[in-house]
Write a protein that holds these residues in place. Structure first.
Motif, PDB file in Angstrom:
ATOM      1  N   ALA A  93       0.832  -1.209   0.000  1.00 10.21           N
ATOM      2  CA  ALA A  93       0.000   0.000   0.000  1.00 10.21           C
ATOM      3  C   ALA A  93       0.868   1.261   0.000  1.00 10.21           C
ATOM      4  O   ALA A  93       0.617   2.203  -0.747  1.00 10.21           O
ATOM      5  N   ALA A  94       1.898   1.260   0.825  1.00  5.70           N
ATOM      6  CA  ALA A  94       2.782   2.427   0.899  1.00  5.70           C
ATOM      7  C   ALA A  94       3.540   2.617  -0.410  1.00  5.70           C
ATOM      8  O   ALA A  94       3.705   3.739  -0.888  1.00  5.70           O
ATOM      9  N   TYR A  95       3.979   1.519  -0.988  1.00  5.43           N
ATOM     10  CA  TYR A  95       4.753   1.585  -2.227  1.00  5.43           C
ATOM     11  C   TYR A  95       3.901   2.125  -3.371  1.00  5.43           C
ATOM     12  O   TYR A  95       4.356   2.982  -4.125  1.00  5.43           O
ATOM     13  N   SER A  96       2.654   1.660  -3.483  1.00  9.65           N
ATOM     14  CA  SER A  96       1.805   2.158  -4.559  1.00  9.65           C
ATOM     15  C   SER A  96       1.490   3.638  -4.359  1.00  9.65           C
ATOM     16  O   SER A  96       1.447   4.397  -5.324  1.00  9.65           O
ATOM     17  N   GLY A  97       1.307   4.056  -3.106  1.00  6.11           N
ATOM     18  CA  GLY A  97       1.082   5.475  -2.841  1.00  6.11           C
ATOM     19  C   GLY A  97       2.308   6.305  -3.141  1.00  6.11           C
ATOM     20  O   GLY A  97       2.221   7.420  -3.673  1.00  6.11           O
ATOM     21  N   MET A  98       3.474   5.747  -2.826  1.00  3.20           N
ATOM     22  CA  MET A  98       4.722   6.456  -3.083  1.00  3.20           C
ATOM     23  C   MET A  98       4.931   6.618  -4.592  1.00  3.20           C
ATOM     24  O   MET A  98       5.286   7.693  -5.073  1.00  3.20           O
ATOM     25  N   ILE A  99       4.685   5.557  -5.352  1.00  4.96           N
ATOM     26  CA  ILE A  99       4.857   5.611  -6.801  1.00  4.96           C
ATOM     27  C   ILE A  99       3.874   6.607  -7.409  1.00  4.96           C
ATOM     28  O   ILE A  99       4.234   7.386  -8.299  1.00  4.96           O
ATOM     29  N   ALA A 100       2.647   6.621  -6.925  1.00  6.06           N
ATOM     30  CA  ALA A 100       1.656   7.579  -7.428  1.00  6.06           C
ATOM     31  C   ALA A 100       2.118   9.011  -7.160  1.00  6.06           C
ATOM     32  O   ALA A 100       1.873   9.910  -7.961  1.00  6.06           O
TER      33      ALA A 100
END
Length: 114
Positions: A93-100
């Protein structure tokens, strides 16, 4: 090393986990642990699958422990390990938010109607 245990991951937590997962042997160890039917596996079992020295596997397991990706469960004279699936889910979840957050912002010309 202290890892944030809350549900929200901070950048330093993400970086620590990414470093821990940045070695092919550690990724293999996570896969081996994740596929165990009983949900846990001892260091000797991991060593047998990887054909590496027990001391090498132990060093990689320590990195995964320090990153909070696995947990140690004492079983008599042996230590067994279990994957912390909630930690991996929080990382996802954190990684997808970071990439976004790395996506370029729309230019003012694109954002405003003519």
């Amino acid at each position: 090393m202290t890892i944030n245990s809350g549900k929200t991951m901070h950048d330093d937590d993400i970086a620590t986990i990414m470093r821990a997962m940045g070695h092919p042997v550690r990724l293999n160890i996570l896969r081996i642990l994740a596929k165990q039917e009983r949900g846990e596996c001892c260091c000797a079992d991991v060593t047998d699958e990887l054909t590496l020295a027990q001391s090498t596997v132990s060093q990689h397991i320590k990195v995964l422990l320090d990153a909070g990706l696995i947990e140690r469960k004492p079983r008599g004279t042996r230590n067994c390990y279990i994957v912390q699936h909630d930690r991996l889910a929080a990382l996802g979840a954190a990684y997808s938010g970071m990439i976004a957050g790395f996506s370029p912002a729309p230019s003012k010309l694109e954002a405003e109607p003519a």
